[in-house]
Design a protein around this motif. Structure first.
Motif, PDB file in Angstrom:
ATOM      1  N   ARG A   1      40.636  12.872  85.128  1.00 54.31           N
ATOM      2  CA  ARG A   1      41.107  14.092  84.474  1.00 54.31           C
ATOM      3  C   ARG A   1      40.386  14.383  83.160  1.00 54.31           C
ATOM      4  O   ARG A   1      40.292  15.521  82.742  1.00 54.31           O
ATOM      5  CB  ARG A   1      42.598  14.030  84.256  1.00 54.31           C
ATOM      6  CG  ARG A   1      43.339  14.102  85.568  1.00 54.31           C
ATOM      7  CD  ARG A   1      44.787  14.336  85.357  1.00 54.31           C
ATOM      8  NE  ARG A   1      45.429  14.454  86.651  1.00 54.31           N
ATOM      9  CZ  ARG A   1      46.506  15.190  86.847  1.00 54.31           C
ATOM     10  NH1 ARG A   1      47.046  15.855  85.856  1.00 54.31           N
ATOM     11  NH2 ARG A   1      47.041  15.242  88.031  1.00 54.31           N
TER      12      ARG A   1
ATOM     13  N   GLU B   1      46.771  22.394  72.419  1.00 51.32           N
ATOM     14  CA  GLU B   1      46.620  21.581  73.627  1.00 51.32           C
ATOM     15  C   GLU B   1      47.922  20.861  73.969  1.00 51.32           C
ATOM     16  O   GLU B   1      48.340  20.805  75.122  1.00 51.32           O
ATOM     17  CB  GLU B   1      45.498  20.561  73.460  1.00 51.32           C
ATOM     18  CG  GLU B   1      44.128  21.115  73.662  1.00 51.32           C
ATOM     19  CD  GLU B   1      43.876  21.536  75.100  1.00 51.32           C
ATOM     20  OE1 GLU B   1      44.169  20.770  76.038  1.00 51.32           O
ATOM     21  OE2 GLU B   1      43.385  22.660  75.284  1.00 51.32           O
ATOM     22  N   LEU B   2      48.566  20.276  72.966  1.00 44.82           N
ATOM     23  CA  LEU B   2      49.771  19.480  73.205  1.00 44.82           C
ATOM     24  C   LEU B   2      50.967  20.332  73.621  1.00 44.82           C
ATOM     25  O   LEU B   2      51.886  19.822  74.265  1.00 44.82           O
ATOM     26  CB  LEU B   2      50.111  18.660  71.963  1.00 44.82           C
ATOM     27  CG  LEU B   2      49.131  17.529  71.658  1.00 44.82           C
ATOM     28  CD1 LEU B   2      49.465  16.894  70.309  1.00 44.82           C
ATOM     29  CD2 LEU B   2      49.133  16.484  72.756  1.00 44.82           C
ATOM     30  N   ARG B   3      50.969  21.622  73.313  1.00 44.25           N
ATOM     31  CA  ARG B   3      52.081  22.513  73.700  1.00 44.25           C
ATOM     32  C   ARG B   3      52.240  22.620  75.208  1.00 44.25           C
ATOM     33  O   ARG B   3      53.305  22.997  75.691  1.00 44.25           O
ATOM     34  CB  ARG B   3      51.871  23.910  73.129  1.00 44.25           C
ATOM     35  CG  ARG B   3      52.127  24.005  71.668  1.00 44.25           C
ATOM     36  CD  ARG B   3      51.896  25.441  71.207  1.00 44.25           C
ATOM     37  NE  ARG B   3      51.542  25.469  69.810  1.00 44.25           N
ATOM     38  CZ  ARG B   3      52.389  25.783  68.846  1.00 44.25           C
ATOM     39  NH1 ARG B   3      53.615  26.116  69.130  1.00 44.25           N
ATOM     40  NH2 ARG B   3      51.995  25.778  67.594  1.00 44.25           N
ATOM     41  N   ARG B   4      51.201  22.288  75.968  1.00 43.36           N
ATOM     42  CA  ARG B   4      51.255  22.382  77.438  1.00 43.36           C
ATOM     43  C   ARG B   4      52.132  21.296  78.065  1.00 43.36           C
ATOM     44  O   ARG B   4      52.486  21.383  79.228  1.00 43.36           O
ATOM     45  CB  ARG B   4      49.850  22.231  78.038  1.00 43.36           C
ATOM     46  CG  ARG B   4      48.872  23.263  77.595  1.00 43.36           C
ATOM     47  CD  ARG B   4      47.507  23.095  78.254  1.00 43.36           C
ATOM     48  NE  ARG B   4      46.928  21.774  78.060  1.00 43.36           N
ATOM     49  CZ  ARG B   4      46.226  21.119  78.983  1.00 43.36           C
ATOM     50  NH1 ARG B   4      46.002  21.646  80.155  1.00 43.36           N
ATOM     51  NH2 ARG B   4      45.723  19.933  78.714  1.00 43.36           N
ATOM     52  N   PHE B   5      52.458  20.276  77.293  1.00 41.86           N
ATOM     53  CA  PHE B   5      53.134  19.105  77.844  1.00 41.86           C
ATOM     54  C   PHE B   5      54.583  18.997  77.396  1.00 41.86           C
ATOM     55  O   PHE B   5      54.966  19.533  76.358  1.00 41.86           O
ATOM     56  CB  PHE B   5      52.368  17.832  77.442  1.00 41.86           C
ATOM     57  CG  PHE B   5      50.927  17.870  77.850  1.00 41.86           C
ATOM     58  CD1 PHE B   5      50.556  17.645  79.162  1.00 41.86           C
ATOM     59  CD2 PHE B   5      49.939  18.164  76.922  1.00 41.86           C
ATOM     60  CE1 PHE B   5      49.216  17.700  79.542  1.00 41.86           C
ATOM     61  CE2 PHE B   5      48.610  18.218  77.292  1.00 41.86           C
ATOM     62  CZ  PHE B   5      48.245  17.992  78.608  1.00 41.86           C
ATOM     63  N   ASP B   6      55.350  18.256  78.163  1.00 40.84           N
ATOM     64  CA  ASP B   6      56.742  17.962  77.824  1.00 40.84           C
ATOM     65  C   ASP B   6      56.756  17.210  76.486  1.00 40.84           C
ATOM     66  O   ASP B   6      56.120  16.164  76.362  1.00 40.84           O
ATOM     67  CB  ASP B   6      57.337  17.099  78.932  1.00 40.84           C
ATOM     68  CG  ASP B   6      58.797  16.752  78.726  1.00 40.84           C
ATOM     69  OD1 ASP B   6      59.282  16.760  77.575  1.00 40.84           O
ATOM     70  OD2 ASP B   6      59.461  16.447  79.732  1.00 40.84           O
TER      71      ASP B   6
ATOM     72  N   VAL C   1      52.420   9.543  73.895  1.00 43.80           N
ATOM     73  CA  VAL C   1      51.009   9.880  73.721  1.00 43.80           C
ATOM     74  C   VAL C   1      50.199   8.596  73.668  1.00 43.80           C
ATOM     75  O   VAL C   1      50.596   7.626  73.019  1.00 43.80           O
ATOM     76  CB  VAL C   1      50.793  10.697  72.419  1.00 43.80           C
ATOM     77  CG1 VAL C   1      49.322  10.956  72.177  1.00 43.80           C
ATOM     78  CG2 VAL C   1      51.580  11.993  72.469  1.00 43.80           C
TER      79      VAL C   1
ATOM     80  N   LEU D   1      57.186  13.304  76.285  1.00 47.35           N
ATOM     81  CA  LEU D   1      56.198  12.356  76.810  1.00 47.35           C
ATOM     82  C   LEU D   1      55.579  11.528  75.688  1.00 47.35           C
ATOM     83  O   LEU D   1      55.381  12.025  74.584  1.00 47.35           O
ATOM     84  CB  LEU D   1      55.079  13.100  77.541  1.00 47.35           C
ATOM     85  CG  LEU D   1      55.446  13.790  78.842  1.00 47.35           C
ATOM     86  CD1 LEU D   1      54.261  14.613  79.340  1.00 47.35           C
ATOM     87  CD2 LEU D   1      55.856  12.762  79.883  1.00 47.35           C
TER      88      LEU D   1
END
Length: 76
Positions: free
Chosen positions: A72, A20-25, A30, A28
């Motif tokens: 979201r 899941e976390l791989r989708r984000f910069d 948390v 960023l």
């Protein structure tokens, strides 16, 4: 003390969380969102392993999360 899984719908694994976390910069910050009725923002604290699970500690309340967060997460 045992594992408290009352009402759990889906158990998230370390692999699930990493994917899941791989989708984000990766730069960023948390935050944890808790309390669906009035989403609160909490920092992530210490991460450790105990009782056959990985535990993410709460690192302090930062205030209320923006309305967009609840939207979201499907809380509204």
């Amino acid at each position: 003390m045992g594992r408290h899984r009352r009402g759990a719908k889906h158990e998230v694994t370390v692999a699930d969380l990493i994917n899941e976390l791989r989708r984000f910069d990766p730069r960023l910050e948390v935050r944890l969102a808790i309390e669906p009725r009035m989403p609160q923002e909490h920092a992530v604290g210490t991460v450790t392993e105990a009782d056959g699970m990985v535990w993410i500690g709460e690192g302090g309340r930062r205030g209320y999360a923006p309305d967009e967060v609840g939207d979201r997460l499907g809380w509204t």
